[in-house]
Design a protein around this motif. Structure first.
Motif, short mmCIF file in Angstrom:
data_model
loop_
_atom_site.label_atom_id
_atom_site.label_comp_id
_atom_site.label_asym_id
_atom_site.label_seq_id
_atom_site.Cartn_x
_atom_site.Cartn_y
_atom_site.Cartn_z
N GLY A 64 0.82 -1.20 0.00
CA GLY A 64 0.00 0.00 0.00
C GLY A 64 0.85 1.25 0.00
N SER A 65 0.18 2.35 0.28
CA SER A 65 0.83 3.65 0.31
C SER A 65 0.36 4.40 1.55
CB SER A 65 0.45 4.46 -0.94
OG SER A 65 0.83 5.80 -0.79
N PRO A 66 1.20 4.50 2.58
CA PRO A 66 0.80 5.27 3.76
C PRO A 66 0.42 6.71 3.42
CG PRO A 66 2.76 3.99 4.24
CD PRO A 66 2.52 3.88 2.76
N GLN A 67 1.10 7.29 2.44
CA GLN A 67 0.80 8.67 2.04
C GLN A 67 -0.60 8.77 1.46
OE1 GLN A 67 3.42 10.28 -0.94
NE2 GLN A 67 2.85 12.38 -0.45
N GLY A 68 -1.01 7.78 0.67
CA GLY A 68 -2.34 7.79 0.08
C GLY A 68 -3.41 7.23 1.00
N GLY A 69 -3.06 6.21 1.76
CA GLY A 69 -4.04 5.53 2.60
C GLY A 69 -4.40 6.26 3.87
N THR A 70 -3.43 6.89 4.50
CA THR A 70 -3.69 7.54 5.79
C THR A 70 -4.81 8.59 5.74
OG1 THR A 70 -1.43 7.08 6.50
CG2 THR A 70 -2.63 8.78 7.72
N PRO A 71 -4.81 9.49 4.75
CA PRO A 71 -5.92 10.45 4.69
C PRO A 71 -7.29 9.76 4.52
CG PRO A 71 -4.13 11.18 3.29
CD PRO A 71 -3.79 9.79 3.73
N LEU A 72 -7.31 8.66 3.80
CA LEU A 72 -8.56 7.91 3.63
C LEU A 72 -9.01 7.29 4.94
CD1 LEU A 72 -7.81 6.17 0.22
CD2 LEU A 72 -9.13 8.26 0.62
N PHE A 73 -8.05 6.75 5.71
CA PHE A 73 -8.37 6.15 7.01
C PHE A 73 -8.88 7.21 7.98
CE2 PHE A 73 -4.84 2.78 6.24
CZ PHE A 73 -5.70 2.07 5.41
N LEU A 74 -8.35 8.42 7.88
CA LEU A 74 -8.82 9.50 8.75
C LEU A 74 -10.27 9.84 8.45
CD1 LEU A 74 -5.64 11.75 8.78
CD2 LEU A 74 -6.53 10.36 10.67
N GLN A 75 -10.67 9.76 7.17
CA GLN A 75 -12.05 10.03 6.78
C GLN A 75 -12.97 8.87 7.15
OE1 GLN A 75 -12.04 10.61 2.55
NE2 GLN A 75 -11.42 12.75 2.69
#
Length: 143
Positions: A64-75
Motif C-alpha cells: 500500500g501507500s501510507p501517504q495515500g491511505g492515511t488520509p482515507l483512514f482518517l475520513q
C-alpha cells in the motif's frame, strides 16, 4: 485454471515463467519500484507446516501507500479492515506459479463499502491507478 479464473470475480491471475521464490522476490522489488510499500509477507505454507500440514507455496504480500491511505483512514477509519491491498503468489499442485490481485472494480467496491461516493470519478481513477500499479508490478515479476 480457466474454471478457477472464472469463479473468482474481480480477481486477476497471471502465470509466472519463474519458480515461486524468484517470482515472490521479483514481485516485492517491482511493487517498490511502482511506488508502493510492502508492509509484510504472510507465508501460508509456513503456517500450515507449523501445525503439521502441507500445502504448496502461497505467500501474500501486503502492499500500500501510507501517504495515500492515511488520509482515507482518517475520513473512514473502518476502511483499514480492507486496506492495505494484497497480492498473492501461489503455486498449484502441478508446480505452476501464479500472481493474483484484486482488480479496480473490487477496489472501488471496497471504497464504496466504507461510504465513499459511488459516483466519484476521482475514486474510480484512484482504483484504476492502484490496479495499474499492481498489474505493472506483476508483469515485471512474472516475465
Amino acid at each position: 485454471m480457466a474454471g478457477l479464473a472464472q469463479a473468482a470475480t474481480n480477481l486477476v491471475t497471471k502465470q509466472s515463467s519463474h519458480p515461486f521464490e524468484i517470482t515472490l522476490d521479483h514481485l516485492e522489488a517491482a511493487v517498490k519500484d511502482n511506488g508502493l510499500k510492502v508492509f509484510t509477507r504472510l507465508d501460508h505454507a509456513a503456517a500450515a507446516k507449523a501445525v503439521g500440514l502441507e500445502m504448496p507455496p502461497a505467500t501474500v504480500l501486503v502492499v500500500g501507500s501510507p501517504q495515500g491511505g492515511t488520509p482515507l483512514f482518517l475520513q473512514h477509519p473502518m476502511l483499514a479492515i480492507d486496506l492495505p491491498l494484497k497480492m498473492l503468489v501461489w503455486q498449484d499442485q502441478a508446480g505452476k506459479v501464479y500472481v493474483s490481485y484484486n482488480d479496480a472494480a473490487h477496489i472501488s467496491a471496497v471504497f464504496f463499502r466504507h461510504g465513499f461516493d459511488a459516483q466519484s470519478d476521482k475514486l474510480h481513477a484512484a482504483a484504476k491507478g492502484l490496479e495499474s500499479k499492481l498489474a505493472a508490478a506483476t508483469d515485471a515479476a512474472i516475465g
